[in-house]
Design a protein around this motif. Structure first.
Motif, PDB file in Angstrom:
ATOM      1  N   ALA A 133      15.523 -22.725  14.306  1.00  0.00           N
ATOM      2  CA  ALA A 133      16.278 -23.583  15.357  1.00  0.00           C
ATOM      3  C   ALA A 133      15.419 -24.626  15.911  1.00  0.00           C
ATOM      4  O   ALA A 133      15.918 -25.556  16.594  1.00  0.00           O
ATOM      5  CB  ALA A 133      16.177 -22.558  16.607  1.00  0.00           C
ATOM      6  N   ALA A 134      14.183 -24.870  15.482  1.00  0.00           N
ATOM      7  CA  ALA A 134      13.350 -26.023  16.048  1.00  0.00           C
ATOM      8  C   ALA A 134      13.471 -27.129  15.293  1.00  0.00           C
ATOM      9  O   ALA A 134      12.523 -28.145  15.446  1.00  0.00           O
ATOM     10  CB  ALA A 134      12.145 -25.523  16.322  1.00  0.00           C
ATOM     11  N   LEU A 135      14.191 -26.979  14.181  1.00  0.00           N
ATOM     12  CA  LEU A 135      14.161 -28.301  13.151  1.00  0.00           C
ATOM     13  C   LEU A 135      15.682 -28.844  13.367  1.00  0.00           C
ATOM     14  O   LEU A 135      16.543 -28.129  13.258  1.00  0.00           O
ATOM     15  CB  LEU A 135      13.927 -27.725  11.760  1.00  0.00           C
ATOM     16  N   SER A 136      15.724 -30.191  13.559  1.00  0.00           N
ATOM     17  CA  SER A 136      17.069 -30.864  13.487  1.00  0.00           C
ATOM     18  C   SER A 136      17.857 -30.542  12.126  1.00  0.00           C
ATOM     19  O   SER A 136      17.263 -30.991  11.131  1.00  0.00           O
ATOM     20  CB  SER A 136      16.955 -32.206  13.796  1.00  0.00           C
ATOM     21  N   PRO A 137      18.980 -29.942  12.274  1.00  0.00           N
ATOM     22  CA  PRO A 137      19.776 -29.710  10.659  1.00  0.00           C
ATOM     23  C   PRO A 137      19.981 -31.157   9.963  1.00  0.00           C
ATOM     24  O   PRO A 137      20.304 -30.814   8.687  1.00  0.00           O
ATOM     25  CB  PRO A 137      20.853 -28.944  11.395  1.00  0.00           C
TER      26      PRO A 137
END
Lengths: 334, 315
Positions: free
Chosen positions: A105-109
């Motif tokens: 969730a902490a990585l931008s998709p």
């Protein structure tokens, strides 16, 4: 002293009333030290970490008092609660970095992993895009990721949770920070991956000499990684000391309860005894009067523990605990 | 996005269009319109009518008529208008180009207003601006376009006299005048679009702002502006693409009403005239072209989505 927190209070205004998420919290981290903050959910441990990064969501949260003094690379000290936003941006990602519980969730998709690691290098070290990408690939390689060039071009949806946590660590370590805040970094991972991530953090620590603030509720993890432990309950620090000492002779009944609730291997002559702390953690909206732990404490005495808030008492050996009956409950109550 | 994906997507579109063609043909078959009567008038002799029907192929079996019609369509021949005697294709495509100009201006205006409005409303939740944005959204969604159009006409054209009431001037003929004629219809159409997109943008931005990856971006020490543009906006815009594509469907319907009110000779108005005159080839062509426009808009949206969101780069 790398970081020292003095009298930090964080308050949340909710529809149901104000919640004292953190109440006059003080602790310090030495250079190169690993301090574990332990506590149940709602104990204020994550909010403290957010306060250090200046990211307490406002509204509803607000830091109401305190100082967070950080010693910078150049030797100057900075109160993070009062520093200008430009200074804070200069410290964030550069001297203090953070990894979270849910790495995916902490990585931008929409960006590749390489781009996301390179972002802070370009920002803080003014690297060109190509240089930063090369460094990101090297970083991934040094974290034991196979085919780092290929991985750097992957998107977050193409990798596993364990891999994502390595990427988060690479992102955090990119600028070689002096303090890494790890907020439950292994909680969402498989046990085998957990061990890998822990040894990775240890390895990074040895290589760079950074300090680690490790937030967790898992005492097994604490035993493996921490030099010192701080136990939080209902927004307050209730016990603090060197890891070995806390594990062998806890002085606050809550700490003892936590230690007793860790499952241990069953052997023939010692059957599994798993004790749980009765009751539930108090709602931050209404902390009990007196000692916040008294409604769940088997040592609580009427007329004392439910009226007088206990002070944090320095026990002289690097350990401090918050209990009114500390002298009566000797030798690590269980 | 691979070539296989694209070709599969194009194939699907061709299939959709074939189904649409069958439907359009079937519907026009059951319409109570006799081409021969339309052409020769009510007083024609039965013999003359029969001769014309045979000449037009109307006595052929239905499947053969469909086949002839489809065959000419595939060769770009949409037939001849029964009303004007002119070929339908060029008339319809010229009308479509005017409608597309109207639609493109409306979408552009919508993007310029709705995206910043939604983002600002999300950033300042509960502020006067947020309340205003909600108000605009509810108005846009609940008020039908013929009411908005009338309102725009009464205020801007009649009371204030700023704009010409109706009509259409090609931009190539007189640019400034052409623009002045476009303003009122564009305002009318974009209000609904703004309503949809501003709401979508607001809720998406709120979600993205609360996400861990935005927090992680802040923790890197990025400027707030950089975080907003690179991380928040980029992610919050993704679902908006879908809304815009779906709104093209609305546009095609809404444009009929708006073109009629503002007397713009676009595809909607052309279709309406065709229906009023029972001009079968024009009705068929108009319906087909509208369906085709919708299909193309969806394809473009899918491609845009795949370009913007790596998770959707189907292999």
């Amino acid at each position: 002293m790398l970081l020292s927190i003095n009298d930090l209070s964080v308050r949340f205004a909710t529809a149901a009333g104000t919640a004292d998420a953190v109440a006059s919290l003080s602790f310090a981290i030495e250079e190169g030290e690993t301090l574990a903050i332990v506590g149940e959910s709602g104990s204020g441990k994550s909010v403290s970490a957010l306060a250090i990064m200046g990211l307490v969501p406002n509204p509803p949260g607000r830091v109401t008092s305190g100082q967070i003094v950080f010693r910078r690379r150049n030797g100057s000290t900075e109160d993070l609660l009062r520093a200008s936003s430009a200074r804070l941006r200069d410290i964030r990602g550069n001297e203090i970095a953070m990894v979270f519980q849910e790495p995916l969730a902490a990585l931008s998709p929409v960006f590749t992993i390489g781009e996301q690691i390179a972002e802070s290098l370009r920002l803080h070290q003014r690297k060109s895009h190509a240089d930063a990408m090369r460094m990101a690939v090297r970083m991934l390689g040094s974290l034991g990721i196979s085919e780092p060039e290929m991985r750097a071009r992957s998107y977050p949806h193409q990798i596993s949770g364990g891999m994502a946590q390595r990427v988060m660590i690479a992102m955090a370590m990119a600028c070689r920070p002096r303090l890494l805040i790890a907020d439950e970094p292994t909680t969402a991972l498989d046990v085998t991956i957990q061990a890998e991530i822990l040894s990775l953090i240890r390895q990074m620590k040895e290589e760079t000499g950074m300090a680690v603030l490790f937030i967790t509720h898992n005492l097994g993890v604490v035993a493996q990684i921490a030099d010192r432990v701080a136990v939080m309950y209902a927004g307050r620090l209730v016990e603090e000391g060197p890891t070995k000492q806390i594990f062998s002779s806890p002085r606050m009944p809550y700490t003892s309860g936590l230690l007793a609730s860790v499952p241990r291997l069953v052997t023939d002559d010692s059957p599994l005894v798993l004790s749980a702390i009765p009751g539930e953690p108090p709602s931050p909206l209404a902390h009990p009067r007196g000692c916040a732990f008294h409604p769940r404490c088997r040592y609580a005495v009427k007329g004392l523990c439910d009226t007088t808030p206990p002070p944090l008492r320095d026990l002289g050996n690097g350990q401090a605990a918050r209990c009114l009956r500390i002298d009566e409950i000797v030798g690590g109550a269980t | 996005m691979s070539l296989t994906w694209l070709s599969r997507r194009l194939l699907l579109m061709a299939y959709t269009m074939l189904v649409v063609a069958v439907l359009v043909f079937a519907i026009t078959q059951v319409l109570p319109a006799d081409a021969a009567v339309t052409l020769l008038g009510q007083n024609a002799t039965p013999a003359a009518l029969l001769a014309l029907r045979q000449k037009l192929g109307l006595t052929d079996p239905t499947w053969l008529q469909f086949w002839h019609w489809l065959w000419s369509l595939l060769h770009g021949n949409f037939g001849t208008s029964m009303r004007t005697g002119l070929p339908v294709g060029p008339t319809m495509f010229a009308a479509l180009s005017r409608s597309l100009l109207l639609a493109a201006c409306s979408i552009l205006l919508m993007l310029v207003i709705a995206v910043p409005l939604g983002v600002l409303a999300a950033l300042r939740r509960g502020s006067a601006l947020d309340v205003f944005a909600s108000l605009v959204s509810y108005l846009g969604i609940s008020v039908p376009e013929f009411v908005t159009a009338t309102f725009v006409l009464v205020v801007l054209a009649d009371r204030l006299g700023w704009l010409p009431a109706t009509g259409y001037v090609p931009l190539s003929q007189h640019f400034a005048d052409g623009v002045r004629h476009l303003i009122a219809p564009v305002l009318t159409i974009s209000l609904v679009l703004i309503a949809h997109v501003a709401r979508m943008m607001r809720s998406e931005t709120i979600d993205v702002l609360a996400s861990d990856y935005v927090r992680a971006a802040q923790l890197k020490g990025l400027l707030r502006r950089t975080v907003l543009v690179r991380h928040v906006l980029r992610n919050a815009l993704l679902p908006v693409v879908t809304v815009v594509a779906l709104d093209v469907g609305y546009l095609l319907g809404g444009i009929i009403v708006v073109e009629e009110i503002f007397a713009i000779p676009g595809i909607g108005r052309e279709l309406l005239i065709a229906i009023q005159n029972r001009d079968l080839p024009s009705i068929q062509a108009g319906a087909l072209i509208m369906a085709g426009t919708y299909a193309v808009a969806n394809l473009l949206a899918d491609i845009a989505y795949a370009l913007l969101d790596p998770r959707l780069r189907y292999d």
